[in-house]
Design a protein around this motif. Structure first.
Motif, mmCIF file in Angstrom:
data_model
loop_
_atom_site.group_PDB
_atom_site.id
_atom_site.type_symbol
_atom_site.label_atom_id
_atom_site.label_comp_id
_atom_site.label_asym_id
_atom_site.label_seq_id
_atom_site.Cartn_x
_atom_site.Cartn_y
_atom_site.Cartn_z
ATOM 1 N N GLN A 19 31.065 41.989 43.221
ATOM 2 C CA GLN A 19 31.089 40.552 43.361
ATOM 3 C C GLN A 19 29.873 40.089 44.164
ATOM 4 O O GLN A 19 29.424 40.780 45.087
ATOM 5 C CB GLN A 19 32.359 40.068 44.090
ATOM 6 C CG GLN A 19 33.632 40.226 43.280
ATOM 7 C CD GLN A 19 34.848 39.641 43.974
ATOM 8 O OE1 GLN A 19 35.798 40.343 44.309
ATOM 9 N NE2 GLN A 19 34.830 38.326 44.195
ATOM 10 N N PHE A 66 29.831 35.369 41.345
ATOM 11 C CA PHE A 66 30.013 36.164 40.140
ATOM 12 C C PHE A 66 30.926 37.346 40.414
ATOM 13 O O PHE A 66 30.873 37.945 41.474
ATOM 14 C CB PHE A 66 28.676 36.710 39.620
ATOM 15 C CG PHE A 66 27.730 35.661 39.113
ATOM 16 C CD1 PHE A 66 26.673 35.241 39.891
ATOM 17 C CD2 PHE A 66 27.908 35.095 37.856
ATOM 18 C CE1 PHE A 66 25.807 34.271 39.435
ATOM 19 C CE2 PHE A 66 27.051 34.120 37.390
ATOM 20 C CZ PHE A 66 25.987 33.699 38.189
ATOM 21 N N ILE A 89 31.022 40.726 38.541
ATOM 22 C CA ILE A 89 30.145 41.302 37.519
ATOM 23 C C ILE A 89 29.998 42.809 37.692
ATOM 24 O O ILE A 89 28.963 43.289 38.176
ATOM 25 C CB ILE A 89 28.780 40.569 37.509
ATOM 26 C CG1 ILE A 89 27.913 41.051 36.370
ATOM 27 C CG2 ILE A 89 28.097 40.614 38.882
ATOM 28 C CD1 ILE A 89 26.702 40.181 36.083
ATOM 29 N N THR A 94 25.556 40.957 32.176
ATOM 30 C CA THR A 94 24.849 39.771 32.649
ATOM 31 C C THR A 94 25.733 38.542 32.498
ATOM 32 O O THR A 94 26.429 38.400 31.498
ATOM 33 C CB THR A 94 23.550 39.567 31.851
ATOM 34 O OG1 THR A 94 22.688 40.689 32.080
ATOM 35 C CG2 THR A 94 22.837 38.293 32.283
ATOM 36 N N LYS A 95 25.689 37.682 33.524
ATOM 37 C CA LYS A 95 26.411 36.417 33.478
ATOM 38 C C LYS A 95 25.498 35.319 33.996
ATOM 39 O O LYS A 95 24.602 35.568 34.793
ATOM 40 C CB LYS A 95 27.680 36.470 34.345
ATOM 41 C CG LYS A 95 28.778 37.355 33.809
ATOM 42 C CD LYS A 95 30.035 37.227 34.668
ATOM 43 C CE LYS A 95 31.168 38.061 34.088
ATOM 44 N NZ LYS A 95 32.403 37.957 34.914
ATOM 45 N N SER A 127 22.148 33.337 37.851
ATOM 46 C CA SER A 127 22.554 34.378 36.917
ATOM 47 C C SER A 127 22.566 35.714 37.651
ATOM 48 O O SER A 127 21.953 35.845 38.713
ATOM 49 C CB SER A 127 21.636 34.441 35.694
ATOM 50 O OG SER A 127 20.327 34.796 36.084
ATOM 51 N N THR A 165 22.869 40.187 37.008
ATOM 52 C CA THR A 165 22.867 41.348 36.123
ATOM 53 C C THR A 165 23.255 42.561 36.938
ATOM 54 O O THR A 165 22.719 42.784 38.018
ATOM 55 C CB THR A 165 21.473 41.579 35.510
ATOM 56 O OG1 THR A 165 21.142 40.476 34.669
ATOM 57 C CG2 THR A 165 21.445 42.858 34.695
ATOM 58 N N THR A 166 24.180 43.356 36.410
ATOM 59 C CA THR A 166 24.547 44.619 37.037
ATOM 60 C C THR A 166 24.299 45.750 36.052
ATOM 61 O O THR A 166 24.762 45.694 34.908
ATOM 62 C CB THR A 166 26.020 44.641 37.462
ATOM 63 O OG1 THR A 166 26.231 43.639 38.448
ATOM 64 C CG2 THR A 166 26.405 45.991 38.042
ATOM 65 N N SER A 174 22.440 45.767 41.239
ATOM 66 C CA SER A 174 22.733 44.455 40.692
ATOM 67 C C SER A 174 21.678 43.481 41.212
ATOM 68 O O SER A 174 21.167 43.647 42.318
ATOM 69 C CB SER A 174 24.130 43.990 41.116
ATOM 70 O OG SER A 174 24.449 42.741 40.530
#
Lengths: 110, 118
Positions: A33, A47, A49, A53-54, A60, A62-63, A70
């Motif tokens: 998170q 996020f 995640i 990607t979100k 935004s 990315t993990t 991340s």
């Protein structure tokens, strides 16, 4: 236990600039998170995640779980983005506990 | 829907005094957690609960006790406060979606309690 390292520790930006915050972790994770702690101390979920990607507006994330990192992207930063950004991970098999990094202190100047 | 609430917001204690922090959530979450945050650091887990009547130790449990008599409430107690317990205390809750270890577990936090022990 799992180690969570965030970089950079401090970041100062001019309003409108973009930035990337990084979170490295030392072991396999189930969940990850990103939080924003505002100047009043409240933790806001950004996020959830664990992989992929979100995007949410100007933010935004990315993990890449296989490489154990991340990234949080902030575009067109605003003064209200100021605060501390935390990454927190749940190590695989850890009974659902979050381990937090030390955070990135972001200051956005007008 | 208030989410996670904490009582009190601020408290000052003298060394040796006792107190209880109350956390309440109205989201019907099974899991609840108590964390502490010291200056310049991330949060560290004190104790947690996976359901009514159950509690377990986290990373920094010494000097604290907890109870979960009702699903919606999680209490954190300091029996004999020490200056080292000066901190901001956060409560969180989550629900687990699925049975696997990798199942969804997003934690939601309360506003925090700022405690000073003199």
């Amino acid at each position: 236990g799992i180690q969570v390292e965030q970089s950079p520790p401090d970041l100062i930006l001019q309003e409108g600039a973009n930035s990337t915050l990084r979170c490295n972790f030392s072991d396999s994770v189930n969940n990850l998170q990103w939080f924003h702690q505002n100047p009043w101390g409240q933790l806001i979920n950004l996020f959830y995640i664990p992989s992929g990607t979100k995007q949410n507006g100007r933010l935004s994330a990315t993990t890449v779980a296989t490489e154990r990192y991340s990234l949080l992207y902030i575009s067109s930063s605003q003064t209200t983005d100021s605060g501390v950004y935390f990454c927190a991970v749940e190590r695989s098999g850890s009974a659902r506990q979050l381990t937090f990094g030390s955070g990135t202190q972001l200051t956005v100047l007008p | 829907n208030a989410g996670v609430t904490q009582t009190p917001k601020f408290r000052v204690l003298k060394t040796g005094q006792s107190m209880t922090l109350l956390c309440a959530q109205d989201m019907n979450h099974e899991y609840m957690y108590w964390y502490r945050q010291d200056p310049g650091m991330g949060l560290r887990l004190i104790h947690y609960s996976v359901g009514e009547g159950t509690t377990a130790k986290g990373e920094v449990p010494d000097g604290y006790n907890v109870s979960r008599l009702k699903k919606q409430n999680f209490l954190l107690g300091l029996e004999s406060a020490a200056p080292s317990q000066t901190s901001v205390y956060f409560c969180a809750s989550s629900y687990i979606l699925g049975l696997a270890w990798s199942s969804y577990n997003e934690q939601f936090f309360g506003p925090g309690t700022r405690l000073t022990v003199l």
